[in-house]
Scaffold this active site. Structure first.
Site: not given
Length: 461
Positions: A45, A118, A313, A438
């Site tokens: 996904t 599977g 993820a 900075h």
């Protein structure tokens, strides 16, 4: 498919999404023989229908906003139109490049990839396309799917993120059911592309899992952008016709739009794959494991979205690495869920790690919690970017920082230091002593810790 009948592997991984392929890669690196079984495409996904394509859309949306707003910076750009064919081509090229790279990586580790659906048929065996693949260990990593609500059918003008990612047109108006990460990100994209967007969220706030101060600031930012939302009332029903969708809430309010995007979260993909038949404990479809991700049955483990908790993820990646090392006997430290960084990649972005102020008070007691908010108005780079927001720190009184919560453009890029602060249990004084470049937005983290340590520089705390 390779002929694997009679071949035994050290590890059989069922599912090649973030958790599954990470398990496979790390296990192979540790010298284990691995079979990786996937019904669709390696990457799952995240790569094909989630993280990567949505962030590509969000980047295109950012470019649209930049073109539209260039005059504020003295650059007189205009936005002509959104070419969704071009946007989708760009998105697909990003996916394609990463997919090709992942395939090459897996091939280089000598992992046996088996294409097909599977099914767990024994405590050490997965059946694929009529062949049986056995392993000393089996890792369940079948991932998740876009959920809907009972009685809410997906079809026509009622879509999920799966269909939204392939739209070849920009809706003039859209209703989004769900104000969490997925709903908020699509709201951000479509608003930037020119759509009129309304979010419906049953809970009291948008991004409801975030610290309440962040959620309220997020709502103010969306309101300023013209993104409408209705919170605290549940969805009742939807009808659709040639003119669009017609959504009703339990309080009687109604909304009309071209599309309804159902973004109510993701469900575990565990139905019909033999888990319960082999004694795996499921709760609302999720696989129940101990802290070491063991299912309690044989040498069967589980990772990723099918394990209750954050469906991210990078959580899957981390669990996959952990699990491969656990199986290899390296005895890694279990993953602490609250220490996993979380980002909503909308405009503005939200980044957080650790516990919220409310949760910290539950854990330590209200009298033992201190918080501080550092406004990005005092940060030079944020001023240059024209973004608003703040960083909120939550600490245990006289103790370490236990939560970092941020809102503003690009703050997701700051979460790396935030998760080090929380996971290494840093004190404000520890971070205040570090030098932050900075002008960067990263500087704001340093300034916030300076203030919390009692020596503010560019702040009035």
């Amino acid at each position: 498919m390779a002929d694997t009948n009679g071949t035994a592997f050290d590890i059989v991984v069922l599912g090649a999404g973030s958790g599954g392929y990470a398990t496979a890669l790390r296990a192979a690196q540790l010298g284990k023989s691995v079979a990786l079984i996937e019904a669709d495409k390696v990457g799952g996904t995240c790569l094909h229908m989630g993280c990567i394509p949505t962030k590509a859309l969000l980047h295109a949306a950012e470019l649209a906003d930049n073109a539209r707003e260039g005059q504020h910076f003295g650059v007189h750009t205009t936005l002509d139109h959104i070419d969704m064919a071009g946007v989708n081509s760009y998105k697909d090229n990003v996916i394609g490049g990463l997919y090709k790279g992942l395939q090459g990586l897996i091939k280089s580790r000598n992992i046996t990839v088996i294409e097909g659906l599977g099914r767990l048929v024994a405590k050490d065996t997965v059946e694929v396309n009529g062949q049986r693949v056995t392993g000393e260990h089996v890792v369940l990593a079948t991932g998740s799917y876009a959920r809907s609500l009972p009685g809410l059918d997906i079809g026509g003008r009622v879509i999920t993120s799966d269909q939204a990612l392939h739209l070849d047109w920009v809706p003039k108006s859209a209703i989004i059911l769900g104000g969490g990460v997925i709903g908020s990100e699509f709201a951000s994209v479509w608003k930037s592309f020119g759509a009129d967007v309304t979010i419906i969220e049953a809970l009291p706030h948008l991004v409801p899992n975030e610290d309440e101060a962040i959620s309220k600031a997020f709502e103010r930012a969306f309101r300023k952008r013209g993104i409408k939302f209705n919170v605290g009332v549940r969805f009742s029903g939807v009808t659709q016709d040639d003119s669009g969708v017609h959504v009703s809430l339990e309080d009687g309010k109604t909304f009309d739009a071209d599309l309804l995007l159902v973004a109510v979260g993701r469900g575990p993909r565990t139905s019909g794959v033999g888990f319960e038949e082999q004694g795996i404990t499921l709760d609302r479809g999720f696989v129940i494991t101990d802290e070491k991700l063991h299912t309690g049955v044989g040498n069967i483990w589980a990772v990723g979205d099918i394990v209750p908790g954050l469906q991210l993820a990078h959580r899957g990646f981390a669990q996959g690495i952990y699990l491969a090392e656990q199986i290899a006997g390296l005895n890694p430290q279990p993953i602490v869920e609250s220490g996993i960084p979380r980002v909503t990649y909308s405009e503005p972005e939200v980044g957080s790690v650790g516990v919220t102020e409310a949760r910290a008070k539950e854990i330590y007691g209200a009298e033992n919690v201190e918080t501080l908010e550092y406004n990005l108005a005092g940060n030079g780079k944020s001023k240059i970017l024209g973004t608003q927001g703040f960083i909120k720190l939550v600490r245990q009184k006289d103790g370490p920082v236990v939560g970092v919560h941020m809102i503003g453009a690009r703050v997701g890029e700051l979460i790396g230091e935030g998760q080090l602060i929380v996971n290494w249990e840093a004190y404000p004084e520890d971070v205040a002593a570090l030098v932050h470049a900075h002008p960067t937005q990263n500087e704001a983290l340093g300034e916030a810790h300076l203030a919390l340590a009692g020596k503010p520089l560019h702040a009035h705390n």
